[in-house]
Design an enzyme around this catalytic site. Structure first.
Site, PDB file in Angstrom:
ATOM      1  N   HIS A   9       0.827  -1.207   0.000  1.00  0.00           N
ATOM      2  CA  HIS A   9       0.000   0.000   0.000  1.00  0.00           C
ATOM      3  C   HIS A   9       0.866   1.265   0.000  1.00  0.00           C
ATOM      4  CE1 HIS A   9      -3.911  -1.950   0.367  1.00  0.00           C
ATOM      5  NE2 HIS A   9      -3.281  -2.861   1.076  1.00  0.00           N
ATOM      6  N   THR A  10       2.078   1.102  -0.486  1.00  0.00           N
ATOM      7  CA  THR A  10       2.964   2.260  -0.608  1.00  0.00           C
ATOM      8  C   THR A  10       2.954   2.797  -2.036  1.00  0.00           C
ATOM      9  OG1 THR A  10       4.699   0.629  -0.899  1.00  0.00           O
ATOM     10  CG2 THR A  10       4.596   1.697   1.247  1.00  0.00           C
ATOM     11  N   SER A  17     -11.949 -18.104 -22.365  1.00  0.00           N
ATOM     12  CA  SER A  17     -11.217 -18.397 -21.137  1.00  0.00           C
ATOM     13  C   SER A  17     -11.206 -19.913 -20.948  1.00  0.00           C
ATOM     14  CB  SER A  17     -11.893 -17.724 -19.932  1.00  0.00           C
ATOM     15  OG  SER A  17     -11.424 -18.347 -18.742  1.00  0.00           O
ATOM     16  N   ALA A  75      -5.589 -14.657  -4.620  1.00  0.00           N
ATOM     17  CA  ALA A  75      -4.600 -15.022  -3.598  1.00  0.00           C
ATOM     18  C   ALA A  75      -3.626 -13.889  -3.321  1.00  0.00           C
ATOM     19  CB  ALA A  75      -3.840 -16.269  -4.037  1.00  0.00           C
ATOM     20  N   GLY A  76      -3.886 -12.725  -3.932  1.00  0.00           N
ATOM     21  CA  GLY A  76      -2.981 -11.592  -3.713  1.00  0.00           C
ATOM     22  C   GLY A  76      -1.710 -11.705  -4.533  1.00  0.00           C
ATOM     23  N   SER A 109      -3.223 -12.026 -10.290  1.00  0.00           N
ATOM     24  CA  SER A 109      -3.644 -12.723 -11.506  1.00  0.00           C
ATOM     25  C   SER A 109      -4.198 -11.721 -12.517  1.00  0.00           C
ATOM     26  CB  SER A 109      -4.694 -13.781 -11.176  1.00  0.00           C
ATOM     27  OG  SER A 109      -5.696 -13.232 -10.358  1.00  0.00           O
ATOM     28  N   ASP A 115       1.739  -3.992  -9.317  1.00  0.00           N
ATOM     29  CA  ASP A 115       1.484  -5.329  -9.862  1.00  0.00           C
ATOM     30  C   ASP A 115       1.809  -5.388 -11.346  1.00  0.00           C
ATOM     31  OD1 ASP A 115       0.495  -5.500  -7.343  1.00  0.00           O
ATOM     32  OD2 ASP A 115      -1.610  -5.715  -7.927  1.00  0.00           O
ATOM     33  N   TYR A 166     -10.359  -1.474  -0.382  1.00  0.00           N
ATOM     34  CA  TYR A 166      -9.102  -0.980  -0.965  1.00  0.00           C
ATOM     35  C   TYR A 166      -9.192   0.495  -1.342  1.00  0.00           C
ATOM     36  CZ  TYR A 166      -5.007  -0.730  -4.030  1.00  0.00           C
ATOM     37  OH  TYR A 166      -3.815  -0.367  -4.621  1.00  0.00           O
TER      38      TYR A 166
HETATM   39  C1  GLA Z   1      -2.878  -4.482  -4.795  1.00  0.00           C
HETATM   40  C2  GLA Z   1      -2.766  -3.314  -5.771  1.00  0.00           C
HETATM   41  C3  GLA Z   1      -1.341  -2.738  -5.772  1.00  0.00           C
HETATM   42  C4  GLA Z   1      -0.873  -2.434  -4.348  1.00  0.00           C
HETATM   43  C5  GLA Z   1      -1.114  -3.633  -3.433  1.00  0.00           C
HETATM   44  C6  GLA Z   1      -0.803  -3.332  -1.999  1.00  0.00           C
HETATM   45  O1  GLA Z   1      -2.111  -5.568  -5.228  1.00  0.00           O
HETATM   46  O2  GLA Z   1      -3.095  -3.715  -7.076  1.00  0.00           O
HETATM   47  O3  GLA Z   1      -1.297  -1.585  -6.566  1.00  0.00           O
HETATM   48  O4  GLA Z   1      -1.461  -1.287  -3.859  1.00  0.00           O
HETATM   49  O5  GLA Z   1      -2.460  -4.086  -3.506  1.00  0.00           O
HETATM   50  O6  GLA Z   1       0.544  -3.097  -1.835  1.00  0.00           O
END
Ligand code: GLA
Length: 384
Positions: free
Chosen positions: A34-35, A67, A121-122, A125, A171, A221
């Site tokens: 979140h930076t 898909s 899953a963070g 994707s 990302d 978010y």
């Molecule tokens: C998600 C967002 C990114 C970033 C992260 C947290 O993955 O897409 O831009 O903000 O959360 O670091």
């Protein structure tokens, strides 16, 4: 990632035809969460899991997309009003639109894609999907004229304008720029970046997936981002030079304590500390000091859980269990609200940790977490 699988499905769906094949990875992030949208630093790397897509211009003005994983087929036009309903197809549509906005003459194409980045899953994707198509459309319709940073921004703008997530650039940057065996430190204000060889001797990185699906759009978010902007607006009144929380110190934040909500204050406190932690981790890595790296990861988890409030019971439990097992570093990774923890584990502890965390988690939550060993891979590329 299985290219043959994608090729055979493409052939089947598009009358035996063959196209060009592109791939882009998901990502991990060692520290710096979140930076990015606060102009701070991030420290991601691409992984060996991602999206593979086969694409062939079809001479029409329609995109015909399949898909493979969802067994879902969607057709759409390339004008703004043609946005498809299916959320997976909106990513592809968004990328087409953003490329068109940047002067690329995107025409109709047939495409089939599949992926092995676990969804929700963070591990980004969606960025993998966006980067794959941004990279591909640039090659197929744009003569490669859009530079790599702009391709990452195409993915980010797709999230903002077509998917409702006001994400930062991390990302998509990681997916496009990834390099085998390397992490990347990106300054999200200047967009300067540096590759760091990442071969921790005696340690490995492992992800433990809580299997709580995180859904950035419907989650808080965007609200977190808003909190950060509220605080910046307040601090700016005393310090007009400030543009992002990255530019702020705790002293500046304390000056406005009475003028911001308690919640916004906590969010900003986390970000200011997190920006510094990325720099501390880079210093520690250069000295081979993995104990400090690990300690900072635990601090990030605390901050994300107690100040930024983007953790959940399952993730806190995984973090506590890692600590109990003597794992060097552990924290929730990515946007939060579910997904994985990233763990820096000594080789000799790996087996015990994995067994213990699976057992304890299953006992408490009635299902098994998933374990993914991290292999740092390459960014967006053409395969065939
Ligand atoms: C998600 C967002 C990114 C970033 C992260 C947290 O993955 O897409 O831009 O903000 O959360 O670091």
């Amino acid at each position: 990632m299985d290219i043959e699988h994608v090729r055979s499905r493409f052939k089947k769906h598009f009358d035996g035809a063959e196209g060009y094949v592109f791939a882009s990875p998901g990502r991990i992030n060692l520290i710096g969460e979140h930076t990015d949208y606060n102009g701070g630093f991030v420290f991601p790397g691409a992984v060996d899991k991602g999206i593979i897509a086969e694409i062939r211009p079809n001479g029409t003005d329609k995109v015909k997309a399949y898909s493979i994983d969802l067994k879902d087929y969607v057709e759409f036009g390339l004008n703004e009003e043609d946005a498809p309903k299916a959320s997976w197809a909106r990513y592809i549509f968004g990328v087409c639109r953003e490329m068109i906005k940047r002067g690329v003459e995107v025409k109709g194409f047939d495409t089939a894609f599949a992926g092995d980045v676990p969804l929700g899953a963070g591990m980004s994707s969606s960025a993998a999907l966006e980067s794959t198509y941004a990279f591909a459309l640039n090659e197929l319709f744009g003569e490669g004229k859009i530079d790599k940073f702009e391709l990452a921004k195409v993915g980010q703008a797709t999230e903002h304008n077509y998917c409702g997530v006001n994400c930062g650039i991390m990302d998509q940057f990681a997916s496009v720029f990834g390099k085998k065996g390397h992490l990347m430190r990106l300054d999200c204000r200047s967009l300067e970046y540096q590759y760091f060889k990442f071969e921790p001797v005696g340690y490995r990185l492992v992800l433990v997936d809580s299997v709580v699906k995180h859904e950035l759009a419907s989650s808080a978010y965007n609200k977190r981002r808003q909190s950060c902007e509220n605080v910046v607006a307040e601090i700016k009144k005393n310090h007009p030079e400030v543009e992002f929380l990255r530019d702020c110190t705790m002293d500046m934040l304390n000056e406005v304590k009475a003028n911001v909500s308690e919640e916004d204050f906590m969010r900003a406190e986390y970000v200011i500390e997190e920006v510094q932690r990325v720099l501390d981790v880079c210093d520690a890595l250069e000295k081979g000091d993995y104990e400090t790296v690990g300690q900072k990861m635990y601090e990030t988890h605390q901050g994300m859980s107690k100040l930024y409030e983007v953790s959940c019971d399952e993730l806190d439990f995984l973090n506590d269990t890692a600590f109990d097992c003597g794992v060097t570093g552990s924290r929730v990774m990515g946007g939060g609200f579910g997904g994985c923890t990233i763990n820096l584990v000594k080789n000799e502890l790996y087996d015990t940790f994995v067994t213990t965390v699976k057992e304890r988690f299953a006992k408490k939550f009635g299902r098994s977490p998933k374990i993914y060993d991290v292999v740092i891979g390459d960014g967006s590329r053409r395969l065939v």
